[in-house]
Design an enzyme around this catalytic site. Sequence first.
Site, PDB file in Angstrom:
ATOM      1  N   ASN A 145     -12.758  -2.985   2.759  1.00 29.15           N
ATOM      2  CA  ASN A 145     -13.679  -1.847   2.800  1.00 29.15           C
ATOM      3  C   ASN A 145     -14.636  -1.968   1.612  1.00 29.15           C
ATOM      4  O   ASN A 145     -14.186  -2.177   0.473  1.00 29.15           O
ATOM      5  CB  ASN A 145     -12.898  -0.536   2.717  1.00 29.15           C
ATOM      6  CG  ASN A 145     -12.025  -0.305   3.935  1.00 29.15           C
ATOM      7  OD1 ASN A 145     -12.392  -0.679   5.043  1.00 29.15           O
ATOM      8  ND2 ASN A 145     -10.860   0.283   3.736  1.00 29.15           N
ATOM      9  N   ASP A 165       0.852  -1.194   0.000  1.00 30.35           N
ATOM     10  CA  ASP A 165       0.000   0.000   0.000  1.00 30.35           C
ATOM     11  C   ASP A 165       0.886   1.242   0.000  1.00 30.35           C
ATOM     12  O   ASP A 165       1.883   1.321   0.718  1.00 30.35           O
ATOM     13  CB  ASP A 165      -0.922  -0.005   1.226  1.00 30.35           C
ATOM     14  CG  ASP A 165      -2.066   0.988   1.073  1.00 30.35           C
ATOM     15  OD1 ASP A 165      -3.218   0.557   0.932  1.00 30.35           O
ATOM     16  OD2 ASP A 165      -1.795   2.220   1.076  1.00 30.35           O
ATOM     17  N   ILE A 166       0.506   2.205  -0.792  1.00 32.74           N
ATOM     18  CA  ILE A 166       1.301   3.425  -0.939  1.00 32.74           C
ATOM     19  C   ILE A 166       1.283   4.287   0.332  1.00 32.74           C
ATOM     20  O   ILE A 166       2.213   5.058   0.579  1.00 32.74           O
ATOM     21  CB  ILE A 166       0.806   4.213  -2.175  1.00 32.74           C
ATOM     22  CG1 ILE A 166       1.887   5.092  -2.770  1.00 32.74           C
ATOM     23  CG2 ILE A 166      -0.458   4.991  -1.889  1.00 32.74           C
ATOM     24  CD1 ILE A 166       1.570   5.564  -4.180  1.00 32.74           C
ATOM     25  N   HIS A 224      -7.029  -5.520   2.069  1.00 34.27           N
ATOM     26  CA  HIS A 224      -5.882  -4.989   2.809  1.00 34.27           C
ATOM     27  C   HIS A 224      -5.380  -6.105   3.729  1.00 34.27           C
ATOM     28  O   HIS A 224      -6.188  -6.727   4.419  1.00 34.27           O
ATOM     29  CB  HIS A 224      -6.289  -3.829   3.725  1.00 34.27           C
ATOM     30  CG  HIS A 224      -6.758  -2.602   3.020  1.00 34.27           C
ATOM     31  ND1 HIS A 224      -5.964  -1.488   2.868  1.00 34.27           N
ATOM     32  CD2 HIS A 224      -7.953  -2.291   2.455  1.00 34.27           C
ATOM     33  CE1 HIS A 224      -6.648  -0.537   2.242  1.00 34.27           C
ATOM     34  NE2 HIS A 224      -7.860  -1.006   1.977  1.00 34.27           N
ATOM     35  N   HIS A 227     -10.394  -5.031  -3.383  1.00 37.05           N
ATOM     36  CA  HIS A 227      -9.063  -5.306  -2.848  1.00 37.05           C
ATOM     37  C   HIS A 227      -9.150  -5.725  -1.400  1.00 37.05           C
ATOM     38  O   HIS A 227     -10.043  -5.285  -0.670  1.00 37.05           O
ATOM     39  CB  HIS A 227      -8.140  -4.087  -3.001  1.00 37.05           C
ATOM     40  CG  HIS A 227      -8.712  -2.813  -2.441  1.00 37.05           C
ATOM     41  ND1 HIS A 227      -9.620  -2.044  -3.129  1.00 37.05           N
ATOM     42  CD2 HIS A 227      -8.498  -2.194  -1.257  1.00 37.05           C
ATOM     43  CE1 HIS A 227      -9.945  -0.990  -2.382  1.00 37.05           C
ATOM     44  NE2 HIS A 227      -9.285  -1.069  -1.238  1.00 37.05           N
ATOM     45  N   GLY A 243     -16.302   2.814   3.682  1.00 35.31           N
ATOM     46  CA  GLY A 243     -15.097   3.652   3.554  1.00 35.31           C
ATOM     47  C   GLY A 243     -14.229   3.289   2.368  1.00 35.31           C
ATOM     48  O   GLY A 243     -13.044   3.625   2.341  1.00 35.31           O
ATOM     49  N   GLN A 244     -14.806   2.629   1.361  1.00 38.72           N
ATOM     50  CA  GLN A 244     -14.014   2.263   0.181  1.00 38.72           C
ATOM     51  C   GLN A 244     -13.688   3.505  -0.642  1.00 38.72           C
ATOM     52  O   GLN A 244     -14.576   4.325  -0.915  1.00 38.72           O
ATOM     53  CB  GLN A 244     -14.798   1.255  -0.667  1.00 38.72           C
ATOM     54  CG  GLN A 244     -14.001   0.692  -1.828  1.00 38.72           C
ATOM     55  CD  GLN A 244     -14.770  -0.385  -2.586  1.00 38.72           C
ATOM     56  OE1 GLN A 244     -15.913  -0.708  -2.253  1.00 38.72           O
ATOM     57  NE2 GLN A 244     -14.149  -0.933  -3.608  1.00 38.72           N
TER      58      GLN A 244
END
Length: 116
Positions: free
Chosen positions: A86, A30-31, A101, A99, A92-93
Amino acid sequence: MDNCIFCKIARKEIPANKIYEDEHIIAFHDIHPVAPIHFLLIPKLHIDSLADADDSHRDLLGRMMVLASKLAKTQGCNEGFRIIVNTGRIGGQEVFHLHFHVIGGHQHLPGMIHQG
Ligand code: AMP
Ligand code: ZN
């Protein structure tokens, strides 16, 4: 899905710090990590969210779940991890390409939802 950022990663149009790739699935860091270990698993197939998954995606979702666990361990989550999906506005997507997490690396992750 021309403008989907995760489709662009799947098509290699934008770079990602990849940790795994096969015919169906990519995993990358994740960035904006929220924990020492925080990576994402995406299907190469564009599915907006988990709310849009159906029976035709059962095999893919099963593969993703098993792979998430394997990669969590190889990434250093030796004593556990958390998978978060999410889903939709209320969930909260922010990126509307399904995806998972995978988060870990703390002594203990905080509680599920902060109240108040
Ligand atoms: P969410 O849709 O809220 O479940 O989260 C989307 C996640 O994607 C966030 O944690 C972002 O930091 C992450 N993200 C967005 N763009 C990228 C990217 N190009 N490479 C890696 N992670 C990204
Ligand atoms: Zn997409």
